[in-house]
Scaffold this motif. Structure first.
Motif, PDB file in Angstrom:
ATOM      1  N   GLY A 282     -14.774  10.983 -32.217  1.00 36.50           N
ATOM      2  CA  GLY A 282     -13.330  11.187 -32.258  1.00 36.50           C
ATOM      3  C   GLY A 282     -12.918  12.320 -31.351  1.00 36.50           C
ATOM      4  N   PRO A 283     -11.612  12.518 -31.200  1.00 37.85           N
ATOM      5  CA  PRO A 283     -11.125  13.572 -30.304  1.00 37.85           C
ATOM      6  C   PRO A 283     -11.363  14.959 -30.866  1.00 37.85           C
ATOM      7  CG  PRO A 283      -9.289  12.523 -31.450  1.00 37.85           C
ATOM      8  CD  PRO A 283     -10.511  11.739 -31.796  1.00 37.85           C
ATOM      9  N   ALA A 284     -11.745  15.877 -29.993  1.00 35.58           N
ATOM     10  CA  ALA A 284     -11.818  17.295 -30.312  1.00 35.58           C
ATOM     11  C   ALA A 284     -10.803  18.007 -29.421  1.00 35.58           C
ATOM     12  CB  ALA A 284     -13.240  17.821 -30.091  1.00 35.58           C
ATOM     13  N   ARG A 285     -10.911  19.306 -29.284  1.00 35.88           N
ATOM     14  CA  ARG A 285      -9.950  20.044 -28.462  1.00 35.88           C
ATOM     15  C   ARG A 285     -10.184  19.795 -26.974  1.00 35.88           C
ATOM     16  NH1 ARG A 285      -9.604  25.917 -28.878  1.00 35.88           N
ATOM     17  NH2 ARG A 285      -7.394  25.570 -28.418  1.00 35.88           N
ATOM     18  N   GLN A 286      -9.116  19.896 -26.184  1.00 38.79           N
ATOM     19  CA  GLN A 286      -9.209  19.878 -24.721  1.00 38.79           C
ATOM     20  C   GLN A 286      -9.944  18.651 -24.192  1.00 38.79           C
ATOM     21  OE1 GLN A 286      -7.620  22.448 -23.037  1.00 38.79           O
ATOM     22  NE2 GLN A 286      -6.981  23.114 -25.067  1.00 38.79           N
ATOM     23  N   ASP A 287      -9.634  17.483 -24.748  1.00 36.21           N
ATOM     24  CA  ASP A 287     -10.243  16.210 -24.328  1.00 36.21           C
ATOM     25  C   ASP A 287     -11.748  16.155 -24.566  1.00 36.21           C
ATOM     26  OD1 ASP A 287      -7.847  15.070 -23.591  1.00 36.21           O
ATOM     27  OD2 ASP A 287      -8.008  15.675 -21.496  1.00 36.21           O
ATOM     28  N   ARG A 288     -12.275  17.052 -25.401  1.00 32.97           N
ATOM     29  CA  ARG A 288     -13.666  16.943 -25.791  1.00 32.97           C
ATOM     30  C   ARG A 288     -13.806  15.901 -26.896  1.00 32.97           C
ATOM     31  NH1 ARG A 288     -13.299  22.736 -24.744  1.00 32.97           N
ATOM     32  NH2 ARG A 288     -12.675  23.156 -26.893  1.00 32.97           N
ATOM     33  N   LEU A 289     -15.033  15.484 -27.143  1.00 31.95           N
ATOM     34  CA  LEU A 289     -15.313  14.465 -28.150  1.00 31.95           C
ATOM     35  C   LEU A 289     -16.199  15.048 -29.245  1.00 31.95           C
ATOM     36  CD1 LEU A 289     -16.094  11.539 -25.697  1.00 31.95           C
ATOM     37  CD2 LEU A 289     -14.081  11.697 -27.171  1.00 31.95           C
ATOM     38  N   PRO A 302     -15.951  16.891 -21.231  1.00 34.02           N
ATOM     39  CA  PRO A 302     -15.750  15.970 -20.111  1.00 34.02           C
ATOM     40  C   PRO A 302     -16.828  16.092 -19.039  1.00 34.02           C
ATOM     41  CG  PRO A 302     -13.686  17.042 -20.713  1.00 34.02           C
ATOM     42  CD  PRO A 302     -14.775  17.737 -21.471  1.00 34.02           C
ATOM     43  N   ASP A 303     -17.448  17.278 -18.949  1.00 33.99           N
ATOM     44  CA  ASP A 303     -18.517  17.484 -17.966  1.00 33.99           C
ATOM     45  C   ASP A 303     -19.880  17.066 -18.496  1.00 33.99           C
ATOM     46  OD1 ASP A 303     -18.845  19.415 -19.877  1.00 33.99           O
ATOM     47  OD2 ASP A 303     -18.872  21.122 -18.488  1.00 33.99           O
ATOM     48  N   GLY A 304     -19.939  16.493 -19.705  1.00 36.68           N
ATOM     49  CA  GLY A 304     -21.199  16.056 -20.281  1.00 36.68           C
ATOM     50  C   GLY A 304     -21.923  17.120 -21.062  1.00 36.68           C
ATOM     51  N   ARG A 305     -21.394  18.331 -21.098  1.00 38.77           N
ATOM     52  CA  ARG A 305     -22.045  19.422 -21.820  1.00 38.77           C
ATOM     53  C   ARG A 305     -21.969  19.172 -23.325  1.00 38.77           C
ATOM     54  NH1 ARG A 305     -23.057  24.537 -20.027  1.00 38.77           N
ATOM     55  NH2 ARG A 305     -21.629  24.203 -18.282  1.00 38.77           N
ATOM     56  N   ILE A 306     -23.086  19.362 -24.022  1.00 34.75           N
ATOM     57  CA  ILE A 306     -23.175  19.124 -25.458  1.00 34.75           C
ATOM     58  C   ILE A 306     -23.264  20.461 -26.187  1.00 34.75           C
ATOM     59  CG2 ILE A 306     -24.481  18.039 -27.314  1.00 34.75           C
ATOM     60  CD1 ILE A 306     -23.184  16.053 -25.459  1.00 34.75           C
ATOM     61  N   THR A 307     -22.447  20.630 -27.218  1.00 31.14           N
ATOM     62  CA  THR A 307     -22.503  21.818 -28.071  1.00 31.14           C
ATOM     63  C   THR A 307     -22.834  21.372 -29.482  1.00 31.14           C
ATOM     64  OG1 THR A 307     -20.817  22.918 -26.717  1.00 31.14           O
ATOM     65  CG2 THR A 307     -21.252  23.837 -28.903  1.00 31.14           C
TER      66      THR A 307
END
Length: 464
Positions: A282-289, A302-307
């Motif tokens: 689902g959507p997170a902040r700043q177009d993150r998922l 969006p850059d593929g970085r995973i947290t």
């Protein structure tokens, strides 16, 4: 040196600022102007402008308030004379609106659960029309899911009706694709779809997801003339979860999210390749998922970085002005810990053991993170996690301290000897500014399209 002429004019516009929906850009500077009739070098003019911007109604605080008023989840300003007007029996309150094809489109439900689409003028808030989604809705164990978008000057909508039983098993009974005239709400091009089919549009193409006979999900992106742009075949996931809704598509930034009881995926809008997947996406902040799956909860940028989020839950922000854009805020309820995570590094920005009561109904505004604690309302610095203020408010009910805001105040429902009251706390200091008596049965405040509502045991109210 460049020079300009400044003309003195002590005119001040005393009219109150006009509130506009968030889909309109701000009208410009605060309503005042001062000029001095002399020739001044440009650097002096700039310094004067900065100084004057902090005078009178042009203060930094006033500008922050006007900016906050552009957010649809921020209520129109209220004061100690606010009154609760009971909504007439049968009055429908529309929720979850956004601008589509020039109108503000919301969904509302009647007592039976039947959904209608309500269009209002985005400038005047005047209702233009109301269109039922399903005219023969009569099953009390059914619900609709509807998504609409602008397409060729019309409002295109996908809608699915699902029936659930006492065990929570959901069965799709029908799905449709139709169009509405944005001026009149007239319905046309009403097309039945296979039951397990979802559609979403981006304006220039449509994306369709259908469950095939082999239980795989086929996702296809087509231009409006029917040309296939890309196609993806998704295999059911082992860690899929039962979802209490039909399969659904959602556009988040440059991705399309597929959510179903077979799993969830985010696909690239351009070519359809899989960006991420899990039991839910689902959507997170700043177009993150935000992704949950076998590896736990995580956020994908969006850059593929995973947290990685571990066992913590992301805060569900009811108001988000974009402060501290690199951060995701997470609550680890078992350990009573609240953290800010830097999604650019994956490292914690801060952590505190003074946690909010829940991960929902949290306000992020002007670098303040505001939520409820057992003894009242707490505001943290969103950058450092430091406590900025704390206010003791006795709740009128379990959910009454879920805060809302009008941009200047944090508003909650508190208990008083004679019943219930709205308590207004200064947004920046937590100081109690005023209280207003309310009907004793009120339990919760809510904001939609700048409108402030209250809900009680027996009725709903509009506060103004």
């Amino acid at each position: 040196m460049d020079e300009v002429e400044l003309v003195e004019d002590d005119w001040v516009d005393t009219a109150p600022p006009r509130t506009r929906p968030a889909h309109h850009p701000p009208r410009g500077p605060v309503p005042w102007r001062r000029y001095a009739r002399r020739w001044w070098p440009v650097p002096v003019v700039v310094a004067a402008a900065v100084t004057l911007a902090d005078l009178g109604i042009g203060t930094v605080e006033q500008r922050a308030y006007l900016t906050a008023q552009e957010l649809p989840q921020v209520a129109v300003a209220v004061g100690p004379d606010v009154r609760a007007v009971e909504l007439e029996n049968g009055t429908r309150v529309a929720w979850a609106g956004r601008e589509v094809a020039g109108v503000y489109l919301s969904s509302s439900w009647d007592d039976s659960g039947a959904e209608s689409l309500v269009a209002t003028d985005p400038d005047s808030d005047e209702q233009l029309w109301e269109a039922p989604v399903v005219s023969d809705f009569s099953n009390g164990n059914a619900f609709t899911t509807t998504d609409c978008w602008a397409e060729s000057g019309q409002i295109a909508c996908w809608s699915a009706v699902a029936v659930y039983d006492t065990a929570g098993t959901t069965t799709l009974t029908r799905a449709r694709l139709f169009q509405l005239d944005p001026t009149t709400g007239a319905r046309h091009d009403d097309t039945p779809l296979p039951a397990e089919t979802a559609v979403i549009g981006t304006g220039d193409h449509r994306i369709t997801a259908t469950v095939r006979d082999d239980q795989r999900i086929e996702v296809t992106a087509r231009t409006l003339d029917g040309t296939v742009r890309w196609q993806a075949i998704l295999d059911p996931l082992r860690d899929a979860r039962d979802v209490y809704s039909p399969m659904r598509l959602q556009v988040v930034g440059d991705a399309v999210v597929v959510s179903s009881d077979r799993g969830a995926w985010a696909l690239d809008l351009v070519d359809g390749h899989t960006l991420t997947f899990g039991s839910s996406v689902g959507p997170a902040r700043q177009d993150r998922l935000a992704v949950e799956g076998a590896a736990g909860a995580q956020v994908s940028g969006p850059d593929g970085r995973i947290t990685a989020l571990g066992i913590a839950r992301r805060l569900q922000l009811s108001v988000d002005d974009g402060s501290v854009p690199q951060a995701e805020f997470v609550l680890d309820q078992p350990h009573g810990e609240l953290s800010g995570l830097d999604t650019t590094t994956g490292e914690p920005l801060w952590s505190t053991d003074t946690a909010f009561r829940a991960e929902t109904s949290v306000i992020l505004l002007d670098d303040l993170l505001i939520g409820t604690v057992p003894q009242g309302v707490l505001a943290l610095d969103a950058t450092t996690g430091a406590e900025r203020w704390r206010a003791d408010v006795s709740p009128s009910a379990d959910f009454s301290l879920q805060p809302v805001t009008d941009g200047r105040h944090v508003l909650v429902l508190g208990d008083r000897d004679e019943g219930t009251e709205v308590v207004a706390l200064d947004l920046r200091t937590g100081t109690r500014m005023w209280t207003a008596p309310m009907p004793p049965d009120l339990r919760q405040l809510a904001v939609d399209q700048h409108r402030l509502f209250a809900f009680g045991d027996r009725a709903a109210y509009r506060l103004s």
